[in-house]
Design a protein around this motif. Structure first.
Motif, PDB file in Angstrom:
ATOM      1  N   TYR A  90      19.530  17.156 -17.472  1.00  0.00           N
ATOM      2  CA  TYR A  90      19.093  16.777 -18.818  1.00  0.00           C
ATOM      3  C   TYR A  90      19.603  17.802 -19.813  1.00  0.00           C
ATOM      4  CZ  TYR A  90      15.491  20.310 -18.072  1.00  0.00           C
ATOM      5  OH  TYR A  90      14.832  21.487 -17.813  1.00  0.00           O
ATOM      6  N   VAL A  91      19.660  17.380 -21.073  1.00  0.00           N
ATOM      7  CA  VAL A  91      20.066  18.272 -22.154  1.00  0.00           C
ATOM      8  C   VAL A  91      19.068  18.140 -23.296  1.00  0.00           C
ATOM      9  CG1 VAL A  91      22.532  18.258 -21.596  1.00  0.00           C
ATOM     10  CG2 VAL A  91      21.633  16.547 -23.152  1.00  0.00           C
ATOM     11  N   ASP A  92      18.891  19.218 -24.025  1.00  0.00           N
ATOM     12  CA  ASP A  92      18.052  19.195 -25.216  1.00  0.00           C
ATOM     13  C   ASP A  92      18.928  18.828 -26.403  1.00  0.00           C
ATOM     14  OD1 ASP A  92      15.647  19.915 -23.968  1.00  0.00           O
ATOM     15  OD2 ASP A  92      16.186  22.042 -24.022  1.00  0.00           O
ATOM     16  N   THR A  93      18.537  17.790 -27.123  1.00  0.00           N
ATOM     17  CA  THR A  93      19.279  17.335 -28.288  1.00  0.00           C
ATOM     18  C   THR A  93      18.376  17.392 -29.514  1.00  0.00           C
ATOM     19  OG1 THR A  93      18.647  14.999 -28.137  1.00  0.00           O
ATOM     20  CG2 THR A  93      20.528  15.712 -26.795  1.00  0.00           C
ATOM     21  N   ASP A  94      18.926  17.075 -30.673  1.00  0.00           N
ATOM     22  CA  ASP A  94      18.126  17.009 -31.898  1.00  0.00           C
ATOM     23  C   ASP A  94      17.047  15.933 -31.787  1.00  0.00           C
ATOM     24  OD1 ASP A  94      19.664  19.009 -32.993  1.00  0.00           O
ATOM     25  OD2 ASP A  94      20.982  17.629 -34.091  1.00  0.00           O
ATOM     26  N   ASP A  95      17.278  14.943 -30.926  1.00  0.00           N
ATOM     27  CA  ASP A  95      16.327  13.848 -30.717  1.00  0.00           C
ATOM     28  C   ASP A  95      15.390  14.101 -29.536  1.00  0.00           C
ATOM     29  OD1 ASP A  95      17.526  12.403 -32.808  1.00  0.00           O
ATOM     30  OD2 ASP A  95      19.041  11.615 -31.431  1.00  0.00           O
ATOM     31  N   GLY A  96      15.386  15.324 -29.004  1.00  0.00           N
ATOM     32  CA  GLY A  96      14.545  15.661 -27.869  1.00  0.00           C
ATOM     33  C   GLY A  96      15.342  15.781 -26.588  1.00  0.00           C
ATOM     34  N   THR A  97      14.653  15.904 -25.478  1.00  0.00           N
ATOM     35  CA  THR A  97      15.297  16.053 -24.178  1.00  0.00           C
ATOM     36  C   THR A  97      15.803  14.700 -23.713  1.00  0.00           C
ATOM     37  OG1 THR A  97      13.850  17.896 -23.631  1.00  0.00           O
ATOM     38  CG2 THR A  97      14.955  16.811 -21.800  1.00  0.00           C
ATOM     39  N   ARG A  98      17.086  14.666 -23.275  1.00  0.00           N
ATOM     40  CA  ARG A  98      17.720  13.428 -22.815  1.00  0.00           C
ATOM     41  C   ARG A  98      18.267  13.630 -21.405  1.00  0.00           C
ATOM     42  NH1 ARG A  98      20.454  10.176 -26.599  1.00  0.00           N
ATOM     43  NH2 ARG A  98      20.707   8.825 -24.785  1.00  0.00           N
ATOM     44  N   ASP A  99      18.171  12.580 -20.587  1.00  0.00           N
ATOM     45  CA  ASP A  99      18.797  12.587 -19.267  1.00  0.00           C
ATOM     46  C   ASP A  99      20.308  12.588 -19.444  1.00  0.00           C
ATOM     47  OD1 ASP A  99      16.453  12.484 -17.677  1.00  0.00           O
ATOM     48  OD2 ASP A  99      16.292  10.319 -18.031  1.00  0.00           O
ATOM     49  N   ALA A 100      20.996  13.270 -18.532  1.00  0.00           N
ATOM     50  CA  ALA A 100      22.453  13.336 -18.623  1.00  0.00           C
ATOM     51  C   ALA A 100      23.065  13.589 -17.255  1.00  0.00           C
ATOM     52  CB  ALA A 100      22.882  14.450 -19.574  1.00  0.00           C
ATOM     53  N   LEU A 101      24.225  12.997 -17.049  1.00  0.00           N
ATOM     54  CA  LEU A 101      25.084  13.417 -15.946  1.00  0.00           C
ATOM     55  C   LEU A 101      25.855  14.598 -16.505  1.00  0.00           C
ATOM     56  CD1 LEU A 101      26.467  10.028 -14.625  1.00  0.00           C
ATOM     57  CD2 LEU A 101      24.747  11.497 -13.583  1.00  0.00           C
ATOM     58  N   ILE A 102      25.874  15.699 -15.770  1.00  0.00           N
ATOM     59  CA  ILE A 102      26.516  16.919 -16.254  1.00  0.00           C
ATOM     60  C   ILE A 102      27.596  17.343 -15.273  1.00  0.00           C
ATOM     61  CG2 ILE A 102      26.166  19.355 -16.853  1.00  0.00           C
ATOM     62  CD1 ILE A 102      23.244  18.554 -17.576  1.00  0.00           C
ATOM     63  N   SER A 103      28.721  17.724 -15.827  1.00  0.00           N
ATOM     64  CA  SER A 103      29.819  18.230 -15.018  1.00  0.00           C
ATOM     65  C   SER A 103      30.275  19.535 -15.650  1.00  0.00           C
ATOM     66  CB  SER A 103      30.957  17.204 -14.993  1.00  0.00           C
ATOM     67  OG  SER A 103      31.899  17.511 -14.007  1.00  0.00           O
ATOM     68  N   GLU A 104      30.158  20.607 -14.886  1.00  0.00           N
ATOM     69  CA  GLU A 104      30.616  21.904 -15.384  1.00  0.00           C
ATOM     70  C   GLU A 104      31.743  22.378 -14.479  1.00  0.00           C
ATOM     71  OE1 GLU A 104      27.589  25.129 -14.218  1.00  0.00           O
ATOM     72  OE2 GLU A 104      26.305  23.526 -14.986  1.00  0.00           O
ATOM     73  N   GLY A 105      32.725  23.036 -15.070  1.00  0.00           N
ATOM     74  CA  GLY A 105      33.853  23.442 -14.260  1.00  0.00           C
ATOM     75  C   GLY A 105      34.708  24.492 -14.934  1.00  0.00           C
ATOM     76  N   GLY A 106      35.761  24.889 -14.228  1.00  0.00           N
ATOM     77  CA  GLY A 106      36.635  25.921 -14.740  1.00  0.00           C
ATOM     78  C   GLY A 106      37.973  25.909 -14.025  1.00  0.00           C
ATOM     79  N   VAL A 107      38.788  26.867 -14.423  1.00  0.00           N
ATOM     80  CA  VAL A 107      40.116  27.049 -13.841  1.00  0.00           C
ATOM     81  C   VAL A 107      40.226  28.490 -13.342  1.00  0.00           C
ATOM     82  CG1 VAL A 107      41.198  25.255 -15.257  1.00  0.00           C
ATOM     83  CG2 VAL A 107      41.139  27.622 -16.079  1.00  0.00           C
ATOM     84  N   PRO A 108      41.141  28.754 -12.414  1.00  0.00           N
ATOM     85  CA  PRO A 108      41.274  30.105 -11.855  1.00  0.00           C
ATOM     86  C   PRO A 108      41.504  31.174 -12.933  1.00  0.00           C
ATOM     87  CG  PRO A 108      42.567  28.569 -10.573  1.00  0.00           C
ATOM     88  CD  PRO A 108      42.093  27.828 -11.789  1.00  0.00           C
ATOM     89  N   GLY A 109      40.751  32.276 -12.821  1.00  0.00           N
ATOM     90  CA  GLY A 109      40.941  33.440 -13.660  1.00  0.00           C
ATOM     91  C   GLY A 109      40.305  33.399 -15.030  1.00  0.00           C
ATOM     92  N   ALA A 110      39.812  32.262 -15.482  1.00  0.00           N
ATOM     93  CA  ALA A 110      39.196  32.170 -16.808  1.00  0.00           C
ATOM     94  C   ALA A 110      37.810  32.804 -16.782  1.00  0.00           C
ATOM     95  CB  ALA A 110      39.110  30.724 -17.259  1.00  0.00           C
ATOM     96  N   ASP A 111      37.461  33.487 -17.860  1.00  0.00           N
ATOM     97  CA  ASP A 111      36.152  34.147 -17.942  1.00  0.00           C
ATOM     98  C   ASP A 111      34.988  33.165 -17.956  1.00  0.00           C
ATOM     99  OD1 ASP A 111      37.260  36.688 -17.991  1.00  0.00           O
ATOM    100  OD2 ASP A 111      37.401  36.722 -20.176  1.00  0.00           O
ATOM    101  N   LYS A 112      35.165  32.040 -18.625  1.00  0.00           N
ATOM    102  CA  LYS A 112      34.083  31.067 -18.749  1.00  0.00           C
ATOM    103  C   LYS A 112      34.567  29.687 -18.349  1.00  0.00           C
ATOM    104  CE  LYS A 112      31.101  33.326 -21.852  1.00  0.00           C
ATOM    105  NZ  LYS A 112      29.728  33.287 -21.886  1.00  0.00           N
TER     106      LYS A 112
END
Length: 177
Positions: A90-112
């Protein structure tokens, strides 16, 4: 899995490397299709290795366990160009907490890394309705921060499992660069 916190105070969407954007969006689409067909969504990672996208689920007893399994998989991914860790949250939005599919990722060597998501509403018996466009959520941890660029590995250094597990692991079709 809903207890992950991705900090965000987004003023503008940063430039996301093209290969990472493709992996993130493909993973969100894969997760959305699973939920639309009523399948359980087990948190999973997607690893782009050469022209193949390898997907591995991370079932655990709690959120931290899923996170730890995903981190372990990605931190040992020699020769991968990008990864996505995808889960139902879930994510917090201006309209309140909403359900969400979340995908977080990165590439080699990147700080974030980066987190993107697709907001949805569970309408009970009427099913799930997803927003049409993914949204940028904010910066995320990068499990590949200690890895070299994929091109810096020769074939001998890339894990044998990527060449041999192709027969046994779930490979995504149409996910090439």
């Amino acid at each position: 899995m809903s207890e992950r916190v991705v900090e965000s105070s987004v003023d503008e969407v940063p430039e996301i490397p093209e290969i990472l954007e493709k992996v993130l969006l493909f993973s969100l689409d894969h997760a959305q299709k699973k939920m639309e067909t009523g399948e359980d969504l087990i948190p999973f990672t997607s690893l782009a290795v050469k022209e193949t996208l390898f997907m591995e689920t991370h079932p655990a007893d709690d959120e931290q366990g899923c996170f730890n399994l995903a981190r372990h998989t990605v931190e040992h991914a020699r020769g991968a160009q990008a990864y996505a860790f995808t889960y139902d949250g879930y994510v917090d939005t201006d309209d309140g907490t909403r359900d969400a599919l979340i995908s977080e990722g990165g590439v080699p060597g990147a700080d974030k890394g980066f987190a993107v998501g697709v907001l949805y509403e569970d309408n009970g018996e009427d099913g799930i309705s997803f927003e049409s466009e993914p949204v940028y959520i904010g910066p995320a941890p990068n499990f590949m921060v200690m890895l070299r660029d994929a091109d810096d590995y020769d074939d001998e250094e890339i894990d044998e499992k990527y060449r041999e597990e192709g027969e046994d692991s779930e490979e995504a079709e149409g996910a090439e660069e």
